[in-house]
Design a protein around this motif. Structure first.
Motif, PDB file in Angstrom:
ATOM      1  N   LYS A  23      -2.721   9.557 -11.499  1.00 51.41           N
ATOM      2  CA  LYS A  23      -1.443   8.841 -11.536  1.00 51.41           C
ATOM      3  C   LYS A  23      -0.828   8.896 -12.933  1.00 51.41           C
ATOM      4  O   LYS A  23       0.389   9.080 -13.085  1.00 51.41           O
ATOM      5  CB  LYS A  23      -1.641   7.394 -11.076  1.00 51.41           C
ATOM      6  CG  LYS A  23      -1.928   7.274  -9.586  1.00 51.41           C
ATOM      7  CD  LYS A  23      -1.810   5.839  -9.087  1.00 51.41           C
ATOM      8  CE  LYS A  23      -2.942   4.975  -9.514  1.00 51.41           C
ATOM      9  NZ  LYS A  23      -2.878   3.627  -8.909  1.00 51.41           N
ATOM     10  N   GLY A  60       6.557  -0.901  -7.728  1.00 55.14           N
ATOM     11  CA  GLY A  60       5.645  -0.248  -6.795  1.00 55.14           C
ATOM     12  C   GLY A  60       5.801   1.246  -6.687  1.00 55.14           C
ATOM     13  O   GLY A  60       5.131   1.884  -5.867  1.00 55.14           O
ATOM     14  N   ILE A 112      -4.255  -3.753  -3.011  1.00 52.97           N
ATOM     15  CA  ILE A 112      -2.937  -4.181  -2.550  1.00 52.97           C
ATOM     16  C   ILE A 112      -2.690  -5.634  -2.940  1.00 52.97           C
ATOM     17  O   ILE A 112      -1.574  -6.012  -3.324  1.00 52.97           O
ATOM     18  CB  ILE A 112      -2.808  -3.993  -1.024  1.00 52.97           C
ATOM     19  CG1 ILE A 112      -2.933  -2.510  -0.660  1.00 52.97           C
ATOM     20  CG2 ILE A 112      -1.486  -4.552  -0.518  1.00 52.97           C
ATOM     21  CD1 ILE A 112      -3.022  -2.247   0.837  1.00 52.97           C
ATOM     22  N   ARG A 116       1.937   1.298 -15.692  1.00 57.24           N
ATOM     23  CA  ARG A 116       2.340   0.651 -14.446  1.00 57.24           C
ATOM     24  C   ARG A 116       3.858   0.637 -14.304  1.00 57.24           C
ATOM     25  O   ARG A 116       4.587   0.855 -15.260  1.00 57.24           O
ATOM     26  CB  ARG A 116       1.784  -0.776 -14.384  1.00 57.24           C
ATOM     27  CG  ARG A 116       2.253  -1.661 -15.526  1.00 57.24           C
ATOM     28  CD  ARG A 116       1.331  -2.867 -15.695  1.00 57.24           C
ATOM     29  NE  ARG A 116       1.829  -3.814 -16.678  1.00 57.24           N
ATOM     30  CZ  ARG A 116       1.692  -3.672 -17.994  1.00 57.24           C
ATOM     31  NH1 ARG A 116       1.074  -2.609 -18.481  1.00 57.24           N
ATOM     32  NH2 ARG A 116       2.156  -4.578 -18.826  1.00 57.24           N
ATOM     33  N   THR A 145      -1.900  -5.876  -6.665  1.00 50.18           N
ATOM     34  CA  THR A 145      -0.635  -5.217  -6.924  1.00 50.18           C
ATOM     35  C   THR A 145       0.535  -6.141  -6.586  1.00 50.18           C
ATOM     36  O   THR A 145       1.561  -6.144  -7.266  1.00 50.18           O
ATOM     37  CB  THR A 145      -0.532  -3.909  -6.124  1.00 50.18           C
ATOM     38  OG1 THR A 145      -1.411  -2.942  -6.711  1.00 50.18           O
ATOM     39  CG2 THR A 145       0.874  -3.340  -6.127  1.00 50.18           C
ATOM     40  N   SER A 149      -7.443   1.892  -6.366  1.00 49.54           N
ATOM     41  CA  SER A 149      -6.374   2.588  -7.087  1.00 49.54           C
ATOM     42  C   SER A 149      -5.512   3.444  -6.170  1.00 49.54           C
ATOM     43  O   SER A 149      -4.377   3.765  -6.505  1.00 49.54           O
ATOM     44  CB  SER A 149      -6.967   3.456  -8.201  1.00 49.54           C
ATOM     45  OG  SER A 149      -5.966   4.011  -9.009  1.00 49.54           O
ATOM     46  N   ILE A 176       2.666   3.473  -6.873  1.00 51.26           N
ATOM     47  CA  ILE A 176       1.707   3.481  -5.767  1.00 51.26           C
ATOM     48  C   ILE A 176       1.738   4.856  -5.106  1.00 51.26           C
ATOM     49  O   ILE A 176       2.814   5.390  -4.809  1.00 51.26           O
ATOM     50  CB  ILE A 176       2.054   2.392  -4.743  1.00 51.26           C
ATOM     51  CG1 ILE A 176       1.925   1.004  -5.378  1.00 51.26           C
ATOM     52  CG2 ILE A 176       1.150   2.481  -3.513  1.00 51.26           C
ATOM     53  CD1 ILE A 176       2.432  -0.129  -4.512  1.00 51.26           C
ATOM     54  N   GLY A 181       0.790  -1.217   0.000  1.00 49.46           N
ATOM     55  CA  GLY A 181       0.000   0.000   0.000  1.00 49.46           C
ATOM     56  C   GLY A 181       0.823   1.268   0.000  1.00 49.46           C
ATOM     57  O   GLY A 181       2.046   1.263  -0.173  1.00 49.46           O
ATOM     58  N   ALA A 182       0.115   2.380   0.177  1.00 46.86           N
ATOM     59  CA  ALA A 182       0.750   3.692   0.215  1.00 46.86           C
ATOM     60  C   ALA A 182       1.669   3.792   1.426  1.00 46.86           C
ATOM     61  O   ALA A 182       1.551   3.031   2.389  1.00 46.86           O
ATOM     62  CB  ALA A 182      -0.320   4.778   0.265  1.00 46.86           C
ATOM     63  N   CYS A 212      -3.997   2.520  -3.764  1.00 45.90           N
ATOM     64  CA  CYS A 212      -2.855   1.728  -3.297  1.00 45.90           C
ATOM     65  C   CYS A 212      -2.358   0.745  -4.353  1.00 45.90           C
ATOM     66  O   CYS A 212      -1.760  -0.279  -4.007  1.00 45.90           O
ATOM     67  CB  CYS A 212      -3.219   0.983  -2.012  1.00 45.90           C
ATOM     68  SG  CYS A 212      -3.146   2.026  -0.532  1.00 45.90           S
ATOM     69  N   THR A 213      -2.600   1.029  -5.635  1.00 47.87           N
ATOM     70  CA  THR A 213      -2.130   0.132  -6.685  1.00 47.87           C
ATOM     71  C   THR A 213      -0.992   0.763  -7.482  1.00 47.87           C
ATOM     72  O   THR A 213      -0.800   1.968  -7.464  1.00 47.87           O
ATOM     73  CB  THR A 213      -3.253  -0.248  -7.662  1.00 47.87           C
ATOM     74  OG1 THR A 213      -3.627   0.902  -8.436  1.00 47.87           O
ATOM     75  CG2 THR A 213      -4.470  -0.791  -6.932  1.00 47.87           C
ATOM     76  N   ARG A 214      -0.285  -0.095  -8.203  1.00 47.52           N
ATOM     77  CA  ARG A 214       0.872   0.346  -8.977  1.00 47.52           C
ATOM     78  C   ARG A 214       0.515   0.631 -10.429  1.00 47.52           C
ATOM     79  O   ARG A 214       1.411   0.748 -11.275  1.00 47.52           O
ATOM     80  CB  ARG A 214       1.957  -0.727  -8.949  1.00 47.52           C
ATOM     81  CG  ARG A 214       1.557  -2.007  -9.657  1.00 47.52           C
ATOM     82  CD  ARG A 214       2.608  -3.089  -9.549  1.00 47.52           C
ATOM     83  NE  ARG A 214       2.189  -4.290 -10.272  1.00 47.52           N
ATOM     84  CZ  ARG A 214       2.790  -5.466 -10.151  1.00 47.52           C
ATOM     85  NH1 ARG A 214       3.813  -5.599  -9.340  1.00 47.52           N
ATOM     86  NH2 ARG A 214       2.363  -6.496 -10.830  1.00 47.52           N
TER      87      ARG A 214
END
Length: 385
Positions: free
Chosen positions: A103, A169, A255, A165, A258, A145, A172, A7-8, A147-149
């Motif tokens: 992002k 990571g 998460i 992507r 990811t 989203s 993120i 996660g973040a 906490c996703t890459r």
């Protein structure tokens, strides 16, 4: 070896979490806020965010031009505005569309040498956090989203979705804010579609061929929390406890995939979304039970994993669990209910198969998918059983 990032760097969770914006470390204190349409502004939610920022000495600029399925043209427009405004924080405020767009804009803001989505596809080297950092404030519980890459961006000309992507990571977000007060205004249909997206993330990541102990833990927790909360959120929209649990489920699902991956459900859902503009969460909700049956009937290990997930909520048959939940929530049984032109579907079938096979999610499916498999599954999803 794999890189794990759960996660973040910071996740602020619960009522009042929005106030954590005042704590964001910054020199220039310039925030570029990305939203999908004007709904957050009309509901007064944007003012809640900007009041916190202004109270901490920030200046800000808002972009309300992102589509429900963010498109390349709106990303480019946002990047141009960011290059002029020079923010040191980019804030994605809304559902997955706003967060994904934020992002993606950040990637091109930091890397102006790239001019197309193709150019930033892995393994393209990306410079990040030289100009700005990213905070995502989730107003819906679906994509995870925050906490996703990855960021999913649609090219309407090519009728293709690109997953922007970065595998270690670094894409993120730095900060995720999960405040349930922002999600209570979501209409029932949106709550259901987003919730089905979150559950799909948890289920697919649990059976993916890249599943591992870290992704498993997130997937299990997200699945149980989301299954228990989704119907309550749909029927009691002001229930903050349920909304909070659903936000947690969505974040955990993000998460999970990811740090693991997804599978054929997303491969098919992305295809219908890109080709026929079917909203992503709705598409996943329609496809999910068919993908479960497809994998279960072909792979004993996947069948056992599905049975485990069912057992976590006191059931035995996961496909039936999802079918019952869909019936309760009013999710369409088959894709033909939302894409009614069967002749056009059949005329496009070979193109659709190609999109499924080339989708970034398909290779991680627990069962290797052939073109014949994809064709049969597309038809099963479209017409129903």
């Amino acid at each position: 070896m794999r890189t794990v990032k759960l996660g973040a760097d910071k996740i602020f969770f619960g009522e009042g979490a929005v106030n954590s914006l005042a704590e964001l470390p910054a020199e220039r204190k310039r925030a570029y806020i990305v939203m999908s349409g004007k709904i957050q502004e009309e509901l007064g939610q944007l003012k809640v965010v900007t009041d916190v920022l202004e109270g901490a000495g920030w200046t800000w600029r808002a972009n309300t031009d992102v589509e429900p399925e963010p498109c390349w043209e709106s990303v480019k427009k946002g990047v141009a505005e960011m290059l002029e405004f020079e923010p040191d924080w980019v804030i994605g405020f809304g559902g997955g569309s706003a967060m994904d767009a934020a992002k993606a804009m950040w990637v091109f803001y930091e890397n102006p040498q790239y001019k197309t989505l193709e150019e930033v596809m892995p393994p393209a080297p990306l410079t990040l956090r030289q100009k700005a950092r990213v905070c995502c404030i989730a107003t819906s519980a679906g994509t995870g989203s925050e906490c996703t890459r990855a960021a999913l961006i649609k090219d309407p000309v090519q009728k293709r979705k690109y997953s922007v992507r970065e595998y270690t990571g670094r894409l993120i977000p730095d900060v995720a804010i999960l405040d349930p007060s922002f999600s209570v205004t979501m209409p029932r249909g949106g709550t259901v579609a987003c919730g089905m997206d979150a559950l799909t993330h948890c289920i697919e990541s649990y059976v993916a061929n890249t599943a591992n102990a870290f992704s498993d833990g997130m997937a299990m927790g997200g699945w149980v929390a989301g299954y228990r909360a989704l119907s309550v959120c749909a029927d009691e929209p002001d229930n903050l406890a349920a909304r909070e649990s659903m936000l947690a489920a969505s974040c955990l699902g993000g998460i999970a995939f990811t740090n693991g991956a997804l599978g054929i459900c997303h491969g098919v859902a992305h295809t219908f979304g890109a080709t026929y503009n079917v909203a992503h969460g709705l598409a996943n909700g329609i496809v999910l039970p068919y993908s479960i049956a497809f994998n279960r009937d072909r792979d004993a290990a996947a069948a056992a994993r599905y049975e485990e997930l069912a057992s976590f909520v006191g059931k035995t048959d996961l496909e039936q669990v999802i079918l019952d939940l869909k019936a309760e929530l009013g999710v369409p049984v088959a894709m033909r209910e939302v894409v009614p032109d069967a002749d056009e579907f059949e005329a496009n079938i070979d193109v659709l198969v190609g999109k499924v096979m080339s989708d970034v999610c398909t290779p991680a499916n627990p069962v290797k998918v052939t073109e014949d498999d994809a064709r049969a599954l597309l038809r099963t999803v479209y017409y129903g059983r």
